[in-house]
Design a protein around this motif. Structure first.
Motif, PDB file in Angstrom:
ATOM      1  N   LEU A  69       0.780   5.794  -1.487  1.00  0.00           N
ATOM      2  CA  LEU A  69       0.195   6.804  -2.363  1.00  0.00           C
ATOM      3  C   LEU A  69       0.307   6.420  -3.834  1.00  0.00           C
ATOM      4  O   LEU A  69       1.246   5.695  -4.218  1.00  0.00           O
ATOM      5  CB  LEU A  69       0.903   8.140  -2.151  1.00  0.00           C
ATOM      6  CG  LEU A  69       0.668   8.868  -0.827  1.00  0.00           C
ATOM      7  CD1 LEU A  69       1.589  10.082  -0.750  1.00  0.00           C
ATOM      8  CD2 LEU A  69      -0.788   9.287  -0.695  1.00  0.00           C
TER       9      LEU A  69
ATOM     10  N   HIS B 269      -6.308   9.738  -0.827  1.00  0.00           N
ATOM     11  CA  HIS B 269      -5.206   8.785  -0.645  1.00  0.00           C
ATOM     12  C   HIS B 269      -4.251   9.263   0.450  1.00  0.00           C
ATOM     13  O   HIS B 269      -3.782   8.468   1.263  1.00  0.00           O
ATOM     14  CB  HIS B 269      -4.449   8.616  -1.958  1.00  0.00           C
ATOM     15  CG  HIS B 269      -5.186   7.810  -2.983  1.00  0.00           C
ATOM     16  ND1 HIS B 269      -5.412   6.456  -2.851  1.00  0.00           N
ATOM     17  CD2 HIS B 269      -5.749   8.166  -4.165  1.00  0.00           C
ATOM     18  CE1 HIS B 269      -6.078   6.017  -3.908  1.00  0.00           C
ATOM     19  NE2 HIS B 269      -6.299   7.036  -4.722  1.00  0.00           N
TER      20      HIS B 269
ATOM     21  N   SER C  34       0.830  -1.194   0.000  1.00  0.00           N
ATOM     22  CA  SER C  34       0.000   0.000   0.000  1.00  0.00           C
ATOM     23  C   SER C  34       0.870   1.253   0.000  1.00  0.00           C
ATOM     24  O   SER C  34       2.044   1.207   0.378  1.00  0.00           O
ATOM     25  CB  SER C  34      -0.928   0.004   1.224  1.00  0.00           C
ATOM     26  OG  SER C  34      -1.870   1.050   1.145  1.00  0.00           O
TER      27      SER C  34
ATOM     28  N   CYS D 227      -4.540   0.552  -2.763  1.00  0.00           N
ATOM     29  CA  CYS D 227      -4.418   2.007  -2.889  1.00  0.00           C
ATOM     30  C   CYS D 227      -4.495   2.720  -1.551  1.00  0.00           C
ATOM     31  O   CYS D 227      -4.257   3.934  -1.474  1.00  0.00           O
ATOM     32  CB  CYS D 227      -5.483   2.544  -3.832  1.00  0.00           C
ATOM     33  SG  CYS D 227      -7.164   2.348  -3.201  1.00  0.00           S
TER      34      CYS D 227
ATOM     35  N   THR E 183      -7.132   3.401   0.297  1.00  0.00           N
ATOM     36  CA  THR E 183      -8.449   3.933   0.644  1.00  0.00           C
ATOM     37  C   THR E 183      -9.513   2.844   0.771  1.00  0.00           C
ATOM     38  O   THR E 183     -10.579   3.102   1.326  1.00  0.00           O
ATOM     39  CB  THR E 183      -8.920   4.947  -0.408  1.00  0.00           C
ATOM     40  OG1 THR E 183      -8.974   4.309  -1.689  1.00  0.00           O
ATOM     41  CG2 THR E 183      -7.962   6.140  -0.470  1.00  0.00           C
TER      42      THR E 183
END
Length: 233
Positions: A73, A192, A71, A140, A142
């Motif tokens: 940004l 994000h 994971s 990602c 989120t």
């Protein structure tokens, strides 16, 4: 607190005399043993490989059948890391997007068929999980429900889910988006940033995000040094 054992006091040599210091010493010793155990558990559960000045490991190894979630940004280097180190175990949503883009007319915006591409990605991920083999998944940051799904699936199989978290500053991530020629909107990037910052803060506080058996924090240098993410047979 340091306890020095100097032998029994003179009064304790008398028959029937109770040494009240011994229970206290035992309680302190037990507390110190528990604290050492907690420290060892924290060391196993959280690996902070940031700011290692090139001395970070070249490989990370997990148990057979585990799920590893990468994971960070957009533009942090997740897909680049997985392509280099995953050794065929990667399920990357970016790969699914590129396959759809290759089949469809170029003038169609991705937003138009994004739901279908995501469904295809999740279907492929489900197939990979059903094999029971270890898998490395692009995240990602989120979509917390995806990590929840992966954690539950891993527990049902007697396995565990681990998080590899790329802690890259927003400017570097934006530069990564420009380099690959694909960016996200300011609104999406802000979402994000909040989600990834929350994950980093949770790990730095010594608390594992829900469902995670371990967290490994990487900066860009540590991610560049990593050459292999593998599973023990």
């Amino acid at each position: 607190m340091t306890i020095r054992h100097t032998g029994l006091p003179a009064a304790a040599t008398n028959t029937g005399m109770t040494n009240t210091g011994i229970p206290a010493q035992r309680a302190v010793a037990r507390a110190r043993t528990r604290e050492r155990a907690r420290s060892r558990r924290r060391a196993r559960l959280l690996r902070d490989l940031r700011e290692r000045a090139g001395r970070s490991p070249r490989a990370l190894t997990f148990a057979a059948g585990d799920v590893v979630v990468v994971s960070g940004l957009p533009g942090a280097g997740k897909s680049t890391l997985m392509a280099r180190a995953a050794e065929g175990r990667a399920v990357d949503s970016q790969d699914t997007r590129e396959r759809w883009e290759a089949r469809l007319p170029r003038f169609l915006p991705y937003a138009l068929y994004r739901p279908l591409a995501r469904l295809a990605h999740y279907a492929g991920l489900r197939r990979a999980l059903r094999t029971g083999a270890g898998v490395i998944v692009h995240d990602c940051g989120t979509q917390s429900w995806v990590r929840g799904w992966l954690a539950r699936d891993a527990r049902r199989r007697g396995a565990a889910m681990h998080l590899i978290l790329l802690d890259v500053d927003p400017a570097t991530a934006r530069a990564g988006q420009r380099d690959r020629g694909r960016g996200v909107s300011p609104y999406a990037f802000a979402r994000h940033r909040r989600a990834v910052a929350r994950l980093v803060r949770t790990a730095e506080a010594g608390t594992l995000p829900p469902g995670c058996a371990s967290v490994t924090l990487l900066d860009r240098d540590a991610a560049d040094a990593l050459r292999k993410i593998a599973f023990r047979d």
